[in-house]
Design a protein around this motif. Structure first.
Motif, PDB file in Angstrom:
ATOM      1  N   PRO A   1       1.130  -0.781  -0.050  1.00  0.00           N
ATOM      2  CA  PRO A   1      -0.105  -0.188   0.182  1.00  0.00           C
ATOM      3  C   PRO A   1       1.068   1.376  -0.136  1.00  0.00           C
ATOM      4  CG  PRO A   1      -0.267  -1.018   2.264  1.00  0.00           C
ATOM      5  CD  PRO A   1       0.588  -2.080   1.033  1.00  0.00           C
ATOM      6  N   THR A   2       0.564   2.557  -0.288  1.00  0.00           N
ATOM      7  CA  THR A   2       1.227   3.475  -0.471  1.00  0.00           C
ATOM      8  C   THR A   2       0.462   4.726   1.092  1.00  0.00           C
ATOM      9  OG1 THR A   2       0.878   4.086  -3.027  1.00  0.00           O
ATOM     10  CG2 THR A   2       1.081   5.787  -1.251  1.00  0.00           C
ATOM     11  N   LYS A   3       1.769   5.085   1.417  1.00  0.00           N
ATOM     12  CA  LYS A   3       1.514   5.703   2.401  1.00  0.00           C
ATOM     13  C   LYS A   3       1.550   7.249   2.258  1.00  0.00           C
ATOM     14  CE  LYS A   3       4.691   3.645   5.193  1.00  0.00           C
ATOM     15  NZ  LYS A   3       6.383   2.935   6.366  1.00  0.00           N
ATOM     16  N   PRO A   4       0.421   7.694   3.496  1.00  0.00           N
ATOM     17  CA  PRO A   4      -0.282   9.055   3.328  1.00  0.00           C
ATOM     18  C   PRO A   4       1.013   9.635   2.808  1.00  0.00           C
ATOM     19  CG  PRO A   4      -1.234   8.269   5.199  1.00  0.00           C
ATOM     20  CD  PRO A   4      -0.972   6.803   3.957  1.00  0.00           C
ATOM     21  N   ARG A   5       0.815  11.629   2.875  1.00  0.00           N
ATOM     22  CA  ARG A   5       2.062  12.549   3.042  1.00  0.00           C
ATOM     23  C   ARG A   5       1.436  14.192   3.826  1.00  0.00           C
ATOM     24  NH1 ARG A   5       6.446   9.203   2.993  1.00  0.00           N
ATOM     25  NH2 ARG A   5       6.868   7.708   1.377  1.00  0.00           N
ATOM     26  N   GLY A   6       2.515  13.934   4.387  1.00  0.00           N
ATOM     27  CA  GLY A   6       1.747  15.354   4.289  1.00  0.00           C
ATOM     28  C   GLY A   6       0.680  15.527   5.175  1.00  0.00           C
ATOM     29  N   VAL A   7       0.363  17.015   4.869  1.00  0.00           N
ATOM     30  CA  VAL A   7      -1.261  17.062   6.213  1.00  0.00           C
ATOM     31  C   VAL A   7      -2.322  15.740   5.960  1.00  0.00           C
ATOM     32  CG1 VAL A   7      -3.224  18.815   6.654  1.00  0.00           C
ATOM     33  CG2 VAL A   7      -0.986  19.710   6.008  1.00  0.00           C
ATOM     34  N   ARG A   8      -2.647  15.293   4.479  1.00  0.00           N
ATOM     35  CA  ARG A   8      -3.004  13.837   4.709  1.00  0.00           C
ATOM     36  C   ARG A   8      -2.490  12.904   5.256  1.00  0.00           C
ATOM     37  NH1 ARG A   8      -3.687   9.486   1.329  1.00  0.00           N
ATOM     38  NH2 ARG A   8      -5.498   8.221   1.017  1.00  0.00           N
ATOM     39  N   ARG A   9      -1.742  12.597   5.950  1.00  0.00           N
ATOM     40  CA  ARG A   9      -0.821  11.687   6.710  1.00  0.00           C
ATOM     41  C   ARG A   9      -1.377  11.737   8.207  1.00  0.00           C
ATOM     42  NH1 ARG A   9       5.206  10.008   6.972  1.00  0.00           N
ATOM     43  NH2 ARG A   9       5.077   7.725   8.944  1.00  0.00           N
ATOM     44  N   VAL A  10      -1.076  13.592   8.358  1.00  0.00           N
ATOM     45  CA  VAL A  10      -1.475  13.638   9.674  1.00  0.00           C
ATOM     46  C   VAL A  10      -3.329  13.652  10.128  1.00  0.00           C
ATOM     47  CG1 VAL A  10      -2.119  15.892  11.066  1.00  0.00           C
ATOM     48  CG2 VAL A  10      -0.043  15.290  10.064  1.00  0.00           C
ATOM     49  N   LEU A  11      -3.826  13.935   8.853  1.00  0.00           N
ATOM     50  CA  LEU A  11      -5.136  13.615   9.275  1.00  0.00           C
ATOM     51  C   LEU A  11      -5.759  11.933   9.704  1.00  0.00           C
ATOM     52  CD1 LEU A  11      -7.163  16.656   6.879  1.00  0.00           C
ATOM     53  CD2 LEU A  11      -6.338  15.966   9.535  1.00  0.00           C
ATOM     54  N   VAL A  12      -5.291  11.148   8.333  1.00  0.00           N
ATOM     55  CA  VAL A  12      -5.853  10.532   8.607  1.00  0.00           C
ATOM     56  C   VAL A  12      -4.801   9.247   9.862  1.00  0.00           C
ATOM     57  CG1 VAL A  12      -4.982   7.810   7.249  1.00  0.00           C
ATOM     58  CG2 VAL A  12      -5.145   9.779   5.961  1.00  0.00           C
ATOM     59  N   GLU A  13      -3.433   9.633  10.340  1.00  0.00           N
ATOM     60  CA  GLU A  13      -3.260   8.854  11.600  1.00  0.00           C
ATOM     61  C   GLU A  13      -4.572   9.234  12.453  1.00  0.00           C
ATOM     62  OE1 GLU A  13       0.739  10.083  11.521  1.00  0.00           O
ATOM     63  OE2 GLU A  13       1.222   8.578  10.411  1.00  0.00           O
ATOM     64  N   SER A  14      -4.779  10.588  12.824  1.00  0.00           N
ATOM     65  CA  SER A  14      -5.553  11.401  13.787  1.00  0.00           C
ATOM     66  C   SER A  14      -7.453   9.807  13.356  1.00  0.00           C
ATOM     67  CB  SER A  14      -6.153  12.438  13.444  1.00  0.00           C
ATOM     68  OG  SER A  14      -4.804  13.617  13.706  1.00  0.00           O
ATOM     69  N   GLY A  15      -7.351  10.328  12.405  1.00  0.00           N
ATOM     70  CA  GLY A  15      -8.853   9.443  12.374  1.00  0.00           C
ATOM     71  C   GLY A  15      -8.606   8.056  12.701  1.00  0.00           C
ATOM     72  N   TYR A  16      -7.405   7.275  12.455  1.00  0.00           N
ATOM     73  CA  TYR A  16      -6.930   5.792  12.725  1.00  0.00           C
ATOM     74  C   TYR A  16      -6.529   5.761  13.903  1.00  0.00           C
ATOM     75  CZ  TYR A  16      -3.849   1.958  14.035  1.00  0.00           C
ATOM     76  OH  TYR A  16      -3.953  -0.004  13.599  1.00  0.00           O
ATOM     77  N   SER A  17      -5.788   6.525  14.807  1.00  0.00           N
ATOM     78  CA  SER A  17      -6.205   7.019  16.203  1.00  0.00           C
ATOM     79  C   SER A  17      -7.837   7.025  17.027  1.00  0.00           C
ATOM     80  CB  SER A  17      -4.856   7.655  16.803  1.00  0.00           C
ATOM     81  OG  SER A  17      -3.387   7.455  16.769  1.00  0.00           O
ATOM     82  N   LEU A  18      -8.472   8.050  17.099  1.00  0.00           N
ATOM     83  CA  LEU A  18      -9.374   8.045  17.012  1.00  0.00           C
ATOM     84  C   LEU A  18     -10.238   7.189  16.943  1.00  0.00           C
ATOM     85  CD1 LEU A  18      -9.900  11.351  16.358  1.00  0.00           C
ATOM     86  CD2 LEU A  18      -9.024  11.186  18.395  1.00  0.00           C
ATOM     87  N   SER A  19      -9.871   6.147  15.572  1.00  0.00           N
ATOM     88  CA  SER A  19     -11.488   5.267  15.926  1.00  0.00           C
ATOM     89  C   SER A  19     -10.455   3.762  16.338  1.00  0.00           C
ATOM     90  CB  SER A  19     -11.318   4.993  14.106  1.00  0.00           C
ATOM     91  OG  SER A  19     -10.187   4.723  13.325  1.00  0.00           O
ATOM     92  N   ALA A  20      -9.976   3.766  16.821  1.00  0.00           N
ATOM     93  CA  ALA A  20      -8.862   2.837  17.426  1.00  0.00           C
ATOM     94  C   ALA A  20      -9.703   2.104  18.829  1.00  0.00           C
ATOM     95  CB  ALA A  20      -7.624   3.219  17.710  1.00  0.00           C
ATOM     96  N   PHE A  21     -10.052   3.261  19.702  1.00  0.00           N
ATOM     97  CA  PHE A  21     -10.816   3.181  20.922  1.00  0.00           C
ATOM     98  C   PHE A  21     -11.723   2.172  20.910  1.00  0.00           C
ATOM     99  CE2 PHE A  21     -13.455   5.003  24.375  1.00  0.00           C
ATOM    100  CZ  PHE A  21     -13.037   4.135  25.347  1.00  0.00           C
TER     101      PHE A  21
END
Length: 438
Positions: A23-43
């Motif tokens: 898979p392709t890793k997201p970059r820049g601002v999109r990476r921050v938003l995607v990682e935030s979505g991943y962390s917020l949905s983890a719980f």
């Protein structure tokens, strides 16, 4: 999916996952938003997995004295498998991480009811999925709390100047700006909150990445690490099988070449010598002619045996190294060859033999099948090993499925963890690229 039989498991089967593109890793601002979505949905995901799996397994253990309790445990394990599969999808889709699916032990199709239900309980990866369902809540909670706090702090601090006007004022309250000596009033408090918000916003990408990596790393270790180990074992087994097949094919080919060449010449040589022995007394001149023919047969036999020995273990390769052996081979090629040989003096013996065999087989195919008027051979070393490239201007159309020695060449390269690429469009020529790790 393909099935692999376990000989000691009484016809148990395993299902191998189909390899997928990285898979392709997201970059820049999109990476921050995607990682935030991943962390917020983890719980919330981890909480649901924890409750469902824990309750199911607890009831199963409590009722294990009954038949239904064992079935509940099996159901809990399968539910954990489902959450594990969903987490691998999240790792690949949201974070762009490689998260292969390990091999699960599954009952054969003709197994009975109890065999099908209890087989998952014998699978180590299934219990790792259970561990993930129970422990993922810890890292998921940390990731959720930290990410939410940083986003809320950054957003609140940067916008405090706007919404502070609606906050109730109390002259007896002491603000944070007053406590640290920045002054009194809303202006001082606004500047302080603005600074805090800016600091949180600047550190947000690294903080979110830290907690995301923590949660994702635990998921990868429990859910995908065995897949890499299984892939390595499969690769080693495939290389071993390829080495056996290549060795057997080489022996059969050598036996056939000896039978069709030197053996027939030696039989004829024996007959010529016997005939010359009878002719010596009656016709010396004819006996001399027969002996001359026998001598020619002996020389041709020796030359052919030397040619066969070069295909097994060329003496020049052992005595003077790979570069000298390749140069000699290229000078004997029936097709004009332009070469570039840049290899270190010391290479592992199996690498030298594999490189020599690749070049020899490629030039043999060029001479026999391509109809080329010229070829280019490049053998260069790189940090990962040796790269061999052979090009010709022939008719093309080469493919391992057609034979031409390419299938055996691919097997021999697999035995040394090498790879083979062939580009051969019709009418354009053939390009063969082999990579052999050192």
């Amino acid at each position: 999916m393909t099935q692999t039989m376990y000989p000691d498991e009484a016809m148990a089967t395993t299902f191998q996952p189909v390899p997928t593109a990285r898979p392709t890793k997201p970059r820049g601002v999109r990476r921050v938003l995607v990682e935030s979505g991943y962390s917020l949905s983890a719980f919330p995901i981890a909480l649901v997995a924890f409750i469902v799996v824990l309750v199911d397994l607890t009831l199963g253990v409590a009722l294990s004295i009954f038949i239904g309790g064992v079935l509940l445990i099996a159901v809990g394990v399968m539910v954990a498998r489902g959450f594990a599969r969903f987490e691998r999808i999240r790792l690949r889709g949201m974070l762009g991480r490689s998260a292969p699916t390990p091999t699960y032990i599954c009952a054969p199709r003709d197994a009975g009811f109890w065999r099908r239900q209890l087989t998952p309980l014998r699978d180590p990866q299934s219990w790792l999925d259970v561990v993930w369902s129970l422990t993922g809540l810890v890292t998921g909670t940390v990731a959720f709390a930290v990410t939410l706090a940083w986003w809320a702090g950054a957003a609140g601090g940067l916008t405090y100047w706007f919404w502070q006007r609606w906050l109730p004022e109390n002259p007896d309250d002491t603000t944070l700006a007053e406590l640290i000596g920045l002054g009194e009033g809303q202006r001082a408090e606004s500047w302080l909150n603005l600074a805090i918000g800016a600091a949180l916003l600047l550190t947000l990408p690294w903080v979110v990445r830290l907690v995301t990596t923590m949660h994702a790393s635990l998921a990868w270790v429990l859910l995908s690490s065995r897949a890499e180990l299984q892939g390595e074992v499969a690769r080693v087994e495939g290389g071993r099988d390829a080495a056996r097949m290549a060795e057997a094919e080489s022996l059969r080919r050598l036996e056939r070449d000896i039978h069709d060449g030197p053996q027939q010449r030696l039989v004829r040589l024996t007959m010529d010598l016997g005939r010359a022995k009878k002719q010596v007394a009656d016709d010396p001149e004819r006996a001399a002619e027969t002996l001359d023919a026998a001598l020619a047969q002996a020389r041709e036999t020796v030359a052919e045996l030397r040619s066969l020995s070069r295909g097994i273990a060329p003496p020049l390769l052992v005595d003077r190294g790979l570069a000298a052996a390749l140069e000699e081979m290229l000078t004997q090629s029936s097709v004009p060859v332009t070469s570039r040989i840049e290899v270190p003096e010391q290479l592992p013996p199996h690498v030298e033999t594999a490189v020599y065999f690749v070049v020899a087989e490629a030039l043999t195919n060029v001479a026999k099948h391509s109809g080329a008027t010229g070829a280019t051979v490049s053998v260069v070393a790189d940090p990962s090993g040796v790269k061999v490239r052979v090009e010709d201007d022939g008719v093309g159309g080469a493919h391992p499925a057609k034979g031409l020695g390419l299938a055996g060449l691919r097997q021999r390269l697999a035995a040394v963890d090498g790879t083979l690429e062939i580009v051969s469009p019709d009418g354009v020529g053939t390009t063969l690229v082999a990579r052999i790790p050192a």
